[in-house]
Motif scaffolding. Structure first.
Motif, PDB file in Angstrom:
ATOM      1  N   ARG A 147       8.145   1.258  16.272  1.00 50.02           N
ATOM      2  CA  ARG A 147       6.957   0.397  16.315  1.00 50.02           C
ATOM      3  C   ARG A 147       7.190  -0.836  15.448  1.00 50.02           C
ATOM      4  NH1 ARG A 147       3.952   5.796  14.542  1.00 50.02           N
ATOM      5  NH2 ARG A 147       4.996   5.177  12.621  1.00 50.02           N
ATOM      6  N   LEU A 148       6.377  -1.867  15.710  1.00 49.27           N
ATOM      7  CA  LEU A 148       6.494  -3.082  14.889  1.00 49.27           C
ATOM      8  C   LEU A 148       6.216  -2.775  13.427  1.00 49.27           C
ATOM      9  CD1 LEU A 148       5.040  -6.261  16.609  1.00 49.27           C
ATOM     10  CD2 LEU A 148       7.342  -5.870  15.694  1.00 49.27           C
ATOM     11  N   ARG A 149       5.306  -1.796  13.185  1.00 47.67           N
ATOM     12  CA  ARG A 149       5.026  -1.494  11.781  1.00 47.67           C
ATOM     13  C   ARG A 149       6.143  -0.718  11.074  1.00 47.67           C
ATOM     14  NH1 ARG A 149       1.147   1.270  14.663  1.00 47.67           N
ATOM     15  NH2 ARG A 149       1.059   3.536  14.461  1.00 47.67           N
ATOM     16  N   ASP A 150       7.226  -0.434  11.793  1.00 44.49           N
ATOM     17  CA  ASP A 150       8.429   0.127  11.147  1.00 44.49           C
ATOM     18  C   ASP A 150       9.291  -0.975  10.537  1.00 44.49           C
ATOM     19  OD1 ASP A 150       8.074   2.893  11.823  1.00 44.49           O
ATOM     20  OD2 ASP A 150       8.668   2.415  13.880  1.00 44.49           O
ATOM     21  N   ALA A 151       8.907  -2.253  10.767  1.00 45.87           N
ATOM     22  CA  ALA A 151       9.795  -3.363  10.388  1.00 45.87           C
ATOM     23  C   ALA A 151      10.193  -3.292   8.914  1.00 45.87           C
ATOM     24  CB  ALA A 151       9.138  -4.698  10.715  1.00 45.87           C
ATOM     25  N   ARG A 152       9.215  -2.997   8.044  1.00 42.78           N
ATOM     26  CA  ARG A 152       9.533  -2.998   6.612  1.00 42.78           C
ATOM     27  C   ARG A 152      10.520  -1.865   6.256  1.00 42.78           C
ATOM     28  NH1 ARG A 152       5.538  -3.280   1.713  1.00 42.78           N
ATOM     29  NH2 ARG A 152       4.213  -2.012   3.021  1.00 42.78           N
ATOM     30  N   ASP A 153      10.238  -0.660   6.750  1.00 43.51           N
ATOM     31  CA  ASP A 153      11.139   0.478   6.495  1.00 43.51           C
ATOM     32  C   ASP A 153      12.522   0.217   7.082  1.00 43.51           C
ATOM     33  OD1 ASP A 153       9.220   1.895   5.187  1.00 43.51           O
ATOM     34  OD2 ASP A 153       8.713   3.199   6.895  1.00 43.51           O
ATOM     35  N   VAL A 187      14.315  -8.618  11.944  1.00 43.08           N
ATOM     36  CA  VAL A 187      14.062  -7.209  12.266  1.00 43.08           C
ATOM     37  C   VAL A 187      12.887  -7.085  13.243  1.00 43.08           C
ATOM     38  CG1 VAL A 187      13.322  -5.015  11.269  1.00 43.08           C
ATOM     39  CG2 VAL A 187      15.092  -6.342  10.161  1.00 43.08           C
ATOM     40  N   ARG A 188      11.812  -7.840  13.003  1.00 43.89           N
ATOM     41  CA  ARG A 188      10.660  -7.778  13.917  1.00 43.89           C
ATOM     42  C   ARG A 188      11.074  -8.226  15.319  1.00 43.89           C
ATOM     43  NH1 ARG A 188       5.719  -7.123  11.597  1.00 43.89           N
ATOM     44  NH2 ARG A 188       4.622  -8.241  13.225  1.00 43.89           N
TER      45      ARG A 188
END
Ligand SMILES: CC(C)(COP(=O)(O)OP(=O)(O)OC[C@H]1O[C@@H](n2cnc3c(N)ncnc32)[C@H](O)[C@@H]1OP(=O)(O)O)[C@@H](O)C(=O)NCCC(=O)NCCS
Length: 219
Positions: free
Chosen positions: A18-24, A52-53
Motif C-alpha cells: 500500500r502507499l502507506r507502506d512508503a515510510r517502512d 518509493v511512493r
C-alpha cells in the motif's frame, strides 16, 4: 484486474503493498543498502530512482492492469520485505515470475519460502496461472535455498539475463507448473513431501555457470 489477497501461515503474512507502506519501505531499503545491493535490479541506463511512493504507484497500476501482484511480507505483523509476482500472462502461456527480498534482521525465519508458497498456491488456484518461474544468480546461496526448500525444478542457465548491481548477470532459472504440485506448494513443503533433490542445481549446471563465456564484469 487481479485481486491482491491477504494470506497468512503461522507468523508470516503476505498482503497488498500500500502507499502507506512508503515510510517502512523507504526505511527498510535505506538501512539495508549493503545487504540488498548485490542482488538488486538496476537500470542499464544508470538511472537510479529513489521515489518509493512512485515505485509503489507503478506496482499498483501494474496490478490494476492484471500484470502483477505486489505483496508486502510481514513477520509477526511487522513489514519485513517485498514479494512481487510480475509479468503475468494469460491464455496459452498463463505464466508469471516471482522476485523477493527481506530485511537482514528478518532473514532465516522462513519468511520468503512461506510467502512464495502462499503466493504460488494463490496464482495456481485462483488466478489460473499455469507456470511460475524464479531466476536467481548462481552466487546467491540464501535464495537458492528458498527454491530448494519448495522444490522448484531447475530449468537452465540464462546468460547475462537481468541487470543487477550495475551489470547484466547470469541467472539460474527454476519453475513449477500447477500439475506438479496438485497438493499445493505450502502443504507439500510443510508436510516434508518435497521430493529429495527436486529443488537443487545439478553439479554439471554449476560447472556450466562457472565458465564465463560472455564478456561482463564478474561478481
Ligand atoms: C534470499 C532471501 C530473500 C531469503 O529470505 P529468507 O526469508 O531469509 O529465507 P529463509 O529463511 O528460507 O533462509 C534461506 C537461507 O538463508 C540463509 N540465512 C539464514 N539466515 C541468514 C542471515 N542472517 N544472513 C544470511 N543468510 C542467512 C540460510 O542458509 C537459509 O537456509 P536454511 O534455512 O536452510 O538455513 C534473503 O536472504 C534476502 O532478502 N537476501 C537479499 C536480497 C535477495 O537476495 N533477494 C533475492 C534475489 S533472487
Amino acid at each position: 484486474m487481479t485481486v491482491v489477497p491477504t494470506l497468512t501461515y503461522g507468523r508470516i503474512t503476505i498482503r497488498p503493498l500500500r502507499l502507506r507502506d512508503a515510510r517502512d519501505l523507504d526505511f527498510a531499503l535505506t538501512s539495508n543498502r549493503g545487504w540488498l545491493r548485490t542482488w538488486e535490479a538496476t537500470s542499464p541506463s544508470g538511472h537510479a530512482s529513489t521515489d518509493v511512493r512512485g515505485s509503489i504507484r507503478a506496482l499498483q497500476a501494474n496490478a490494476r492492469s492484471g500484470l502483477g501482484l505486489p505483496f508486502a511480507m510481514e513477520l509477526d505483523g511487522r513489514f519485513v520485505g517485498q514479494l512481487n509476482v510480475s509479468g503475468i500472462t494469460y491464455g496459452s502461456l498463463a505464466s508469471a515470475s516471482i522476485g523477493y527480498w527481506v530485511v537482514q534482521s528478518a532473514a532465516g525465519n522462513n519468511v520468503t519460502p512461506t510467502a512464495v508458497a502462499l503466493a504460488v498456491d494463490y496464482c495456481f488456484r485462483t488466478v489460473g496461472i499455469h507456470r511460475i518461474e524464479i531466476c536467481i544468480r548462481p552466487e546467491n546461496a540464501p535464495s537458492l535455498r528458498v527454491v530448494e526448500k519448495l522444490g522448484f525444478r531447475y530449468e537452465g542457465l540464462r546468460r547475462r539475463y537481468i541487470h543487477i548491481n550495475g551489470d547484466w548477470r547470469d541467472h539460474f532459472c527454476f519453475a513449477l507448473v500447477a500439475e506438479e504440485v496438485r497438493e499445493g506448494v505450502l502443504d507439500r513443503w510443510v508436510k516434508g513431501a518435497v521430493p529429495p533433490g527436486a529443488g537443487s542445481v545439478p553439479e554439471w549446471a554449476r560447472a556450466e555457470a562457472a565458465q564465463r563465456i560472455l564478456p561482463g564484469r564478474p561478481g
